[in-house]
Structure formats: structure tokens, C-alpha cells
Scaffold this motif. Sequence first.
Motif, mmCIF file in Angstrom:
data_model
loop_
_atom_site.group_PDB
_atom_site.id
_atom_site.type_symbol
_atom_site.label_atom_id
_atom_site.label_comp_id
_atom_site.label_asym_id
_atom_site.label_seq_id
_atom_site.Cartn_x
_atom_site.Cartn_y
_atom_site.Cartn_z
ATOM 1 N N LEU A 72 0.826 -1.205 0.000
ATOM 2 C CA LEU A 72 0.000 0.000 0.000
ATOM 3 C C LEU A 72 0.864 1.260 0.000
ATOM 4 C CD1 LEU A 72 -2.679 -1.133 2.612
ATOM 5 C CD2 LEU A 72 -3.071 -0.779 0.158
ATOM 6 N N ALA A 73 1.914 1.251 0.811
ATOM 7 C CA ALA A 73 2.769 2.436 0.937
ATOM 8 C C ALA A 73 3.493 2.747 -0.370
ATOM 9 C CB ALA A 73 3.777 2.237 2.064
ATOM 10 N N LEU A 74 4.007 1.721 -1.045
ATOM 11 C CA LEU A 74 4.727 1.957 -2.298
ATOM 12 C C LEU A 74 3.783 2.412 -3.404
ATOM 13 C CD1 LEU A 74 7.436 -0.850 -2.521
ATOM 14 C CD2 LEU A 74 7.762 1.604 -2.224
ATOM 15 N N GLY A 75 2.574 1.892 -3.400
ATOM 16 C CA GLY A 75 1.595 2.360 -4.372
ATOM 17 C C GLY A 75 1.275 3.831 -4.177
ATOM 18 N N GLU A 76 1.089 4.231 -2.936
ATOM 19 C CA GLU A 76 0.788 5.631 -2.635
ATOM 20 C C GLU A 76 1.963 6.542 -2.985
ATOM 21 O OE1 GLU A 76 -0.273 5.442 1.447
ATOM 22 O OE2 GLU A 76 -2.216 4.481 1.058
ATOM 23 N N LEU A 77 3.183 6.054 -2.769
ATOM 24 C CA LEU A 77 4.371 6.837 -3.102
ATOM 25 C C LEU A 77 4.409 7.156 -4.595
ATOM 26 C CD1 LEU A 77 7.195 7.996 -2.312
ATOM 27 C CD2 LEU A 77 8.110 5.709 -2.775
ATOM 28 N N GLN A 78 4.180 6.152 -5.422
ATOM 29 C CA GLN A 78 4.198 6.355 -6.870
ATOM 30 C C GLN A 78 3.073 7.286 -7.318
ATOM 31 O OE1 GLN A 78 4.561 2.461 -9.016
ATOM 32 N NE2 GLN A 78 4.853 1.658 -6.956
ATOM 33 N N PHE A 79 1.888 7.061 -6.769
ATOM 34 C CA PHE A 79 0.729 7.867 -7.143
ATOM 35 C C PHE A 79 0.921 9.330 -6.749
ATOM 36 C CE2 PHE A 79 -3.397 9.692 -5.854
ATOM 37 C CZ PHE A 79 -4.040 9.698 -7.087
ATOM 38 N N TYR A 81 3.581 10.986 -6.285
ATOM 39 C CA TYR A 81 4.632 11.635 -7.068
ATOM 40 C C TYR A 81 4.092 12.109 -8.417
ATOM 41 C CZ TYR A 81 9.128 12.464 -9.329
ATOM 42 O OH TYR A 81 10.188 13.054 -9.988
ATOM 43 N N LEU A 82 3.342 11.258 -9.102
ATOM 44 C CA LEU A 82 2.840 11.649 -10.419
ATOM 45 C C LEU A 82 1.744 12.710 -10.322
ATOM 46 C CD1 LEU A 82 2.811 8.451 -12.655
ATOM 47 C CD2 LEU A 82 4.278 10.456 -12.789
ATOM 48 N N VAL A 83 0.929 12.658 -9.290
ATOM 49 C CA VAL A 83 -0.073 13.712 -9.105
ATOM 50 C C VAL A 83 0.626 15.048 -8.851
ATOM 51 C CG1 VAL A 83 -1.901 14.554 -7.581
ATOM 52 C CG2 VAL A 83 -1.916 12.179 -8.348
ATOM 53 N N LYS A 84 1.682 15.006 -8.058
ATOM 54 C CA LYS A 84 2.478 16.213 -7.811
ATOM 55 C C LYS A 84 3.049 16.759 -9.111
ATOM 56 C CE LYS A 84 6.734 17.696 -5.470
ATOM 57 N NZ LYS A 84 7.880 17.232 -4.630
ATOM 58 N N HIS A 85 3.337 15.864 -10.054
ATOM 59 C CA HIS A 85 3.887 16.272 -11.346
ATOM 60 C C HIS A 85 2.808 16.481 -12.399
ATOM 61 C CE1 HIS A 85 8.386 16.016 -11.014
ATOM 62 N NE2 HIS A 85 8.015 15.547 -9.838
ATOM 63 N N ARG A 102 -0.370 -2.385 -7.706
ATOM 64 C CA ARG A 102 0.086 -1.763 -6.459
ATOM 65 C C ARG A 102 -0.160 -0.257 -6.499
ATOM 66 N NH1 ARG A 102 6.161 -3.085 -5.192
ATOM 67 N NH2 ARG A 102 6.390 -2.043 -7.210
ATOM 68 N N ALA A 103 0.274 0.391 -7.580
ATOM 69 C CA ALA A 103 -0.050 1.802 -7.793
ATOM 70 C C ALA A 103 -1.208 1.947 -8.771
ATOM 71 C CB ALA A 103 1.171 2.552 -8.323
ATOM 72 N N GLY A 104 -1.369 0.960 -9.630
ATOM 73 C CA GLY A 104 -2.391 1.043 -10.668
ATOM 74 C C GLY A 104 -3.792 1.264 -10.139
ATOM 75 N N ARG A 105 -4.110 0.678 -8.982
ATOM 76 C CA ARG A 105 -5.459 0.850 -8.425
ATOM 77 C C ARG A 105 -5.740 2.325 -8.146
ATOM 78 N NH1 ARG A 105 -5.238 1.643 -2.902
ATOM 79 N NH2 ARG A 105 -3.119 1.491 -2.080
ATOM 80 N N LEU A 106 -4.707 3.070 -7.737
ATOM 81 C CA LEU A 106 -4.863 4.496 -7.457
ATOM 82 C C LEU A 106 -4.929 5.302 -8.749
ATOM 83 C CD1 LEU A 106 -2.299 4.671 -4.523
ATOM 84 C CD2 LEU A 106 -4.789 4.685 -4.331
ATOM 85 N N PHE A 107 -4.106 4.924 -9.734
ATOM 86 C CA PHE A 107 -4.165 5.598 -11.033
ATOM 87 C C PHE A 107 -5.535 5.392 -11.678
ATOM 88 C CE2 PHE A 107 0.616 4.671 -11.173
ATOM 89 C CZ PHE A 107 0.949 5.939 -10.714
ATOM 90 N N ILE A 108 -6.032 4.164 -11.631
ATOM 91 C CA ILE A 108 -7.324 3.841 -12.239
ATOM 92 C C ILE A 108 -8.437 4.670 -11.605
ATOM 93 C CG2 ILE A 108 -9.065 2.012 -12.471
ATOM 94 C CD1 ILE A 108 -6.639 0.041 -12.673
ATOM 95 N N ASP A 109 -8.423 4.771 -10.291
ATOM 96 C CA ASP A 109 -9.449 5.529 -9.581
ATOM 97 C C ASP A 109 -9.367 7.021 -9.905
ATOM 98 O OD1 ASP A 109 -11.612 5.623 -7.661
ATOM 99 O OD2 ASP A 109 -10.208 6.556 -6.269
ATOM 100 N N ASN A 241 12.494 10.628 -1.555
ATOM 101 C CA ASN A 241 11.541 9.618 -1.104
ATOM 102 C C ASN A 241 12.249 8.432 -0.452
ATOM 103 O OD1 ASN A 241 9.121 10.878 -2.101
ATOM 104 N ND2 ASN A 241 9.798 10.338 -4.164
ATOM 105 N N ASP A 242 11.505 7.693 0.334
ATOM 106 C CA ASP A 242 12.037 6.504 1.003
ATOM 107 C C ASP A 242 11.991 5.318 0.045
ATOM 108 O OD1 ASP A 242 12.901 4.634 2.837
ATOM 109 O OD2 ASP A 242 10.916 4.368 3.743
#
Length: 252
Positions: A72-79, A81-85, A102-109, A241-242
Amino acid sequence: MASKNRASLTHKVRYAARNPRRVPPYARRLARDAWLRMKTRDHVGYYRAVMRSDASRTPFGAVGTPSEKRWLALGELQFDYLVKHGLKPGDRMLEIGCGNLRAGRLFIDHLDAGNYYGIDISPDILFAAEDTLVRYDLQDKLPHLTPVRDLQLEFLPAAHFNVVHAHSVFSHSPLDVIDECFANIGRVLAPGGFFDFTFNRTEGKEHQVLREDFYYRTETLVTLAAKHKLDATFMEDWEANDHKQSKIRVTA
């Protein structure tokens, strides 16, 4: 960034002496990987077999996150970052190596329905991705999930994707696979679009471990991108980022 050559005999001996309990699992993985390499013709086929083996135990471990909390944490990290960009709902996104979303669920939403396209070399991990869609109730977003044989991307439309994303893909890829991706990514990028990817960075000798983990100098990948008339920029802000991997952004 890797400060040590994990492939060197000195590192292996010292690591084994400090971590004796990890020696048997390493030996089992070494034997398994040797067997899988004997059964497959190329690196993509080999790593597809690795993913099948890992996914049979746990889809979280197959994508490099042994716990759901870390997943969950790594998915949120990727998401984040791209929203910030500037990732916007109307953008069309291609995720290379989408895994079990892992991140795709957040991108899809976040994206408008139909605007997410995920590809992976592993059919087994895409089965797990389907489970993620159900778990997070994302069916109405109509994401595309497609298994691929390679990274030629011939079946995808030209100049279509505003954002292309590959997290922890090139960290498992030899240069010929990365070169194939660079040779074809410019065709699918929309004008003004970009391609972000992470990689295992070293400032020492480039090396690989078990043909699973590959370590590159930044200039190697920047030069390879330039060969295909792509501009590559090292993303300094990602370093805060961590995360152990570094990130490069490519534009056509």
C-alpha cells in the motif's frame, strides 16, 4: 542507490557471514533460477517464469513487497509523485509492468474511465490484478489489462499516451530489454508526454544478481535513450523519497 557490488564474491562472503539464516533461502533461489534459465529462451521468458513461481506463493511478494502494508505504501508513493507532477483525470496512461496494481489501483481511480492501460509480461500477476480491481470496486473505470510478449508495443496506438510509467521494471531488465523499450516508446507518447521509470542506480561497476536485479550508472541509461533521440532527465526530487531506486524521465 547501491553503494556496493552485490555480485562480487567479497560482498557475498561478508553478507553470508553477517546473515547466516539467509544463506539457505538464497541457495534455494539460486537453484530455482538456474533451473528456470535452462527452461527458457530469453530474459523475458525467464523472468515470466520467475513471476509465475513467486506469484504462486503471494502476489505481494511477486512484486517485491512482502507485506500488504508495504504494498500500500509503495503504491501511494508512486501515485502521489505523479499527481504532484501534474497527472490529471483526463490523461491517458500506460503502465509498463503494472503487476497486481500496487499503484495502478490508485491511477485507475484517479483517471477518467478507460484512460488506464496496464501491461505485464506475467499473465499470473494480471490474474492478481483482476482481483485487485474487484477488491477496490474499480470495474466501472474500465481499465485495460494486457499480457505482452515483449516491449515492442506494436499493438498500441501512436501518439496516444500522455504519461507512461514503469516502476521497478528496468531494475529487473538487461540492457537489450531496455533498449527495445526505448526504441518503441517514442511512437506511443503523445506530444508533450513523458515516460518515467525507476532503476537500480550504482556509481560503481554495473552488475547483476541472479539475472533478477540489474544495477546501472545513470549515464548508461541517458546515453541509451539518446541513441533513440529521447531526452532523459534524472529526477532529483524523487531521491527525497524513502525508496532505494532512482528515477529518470524520458521525453521524445
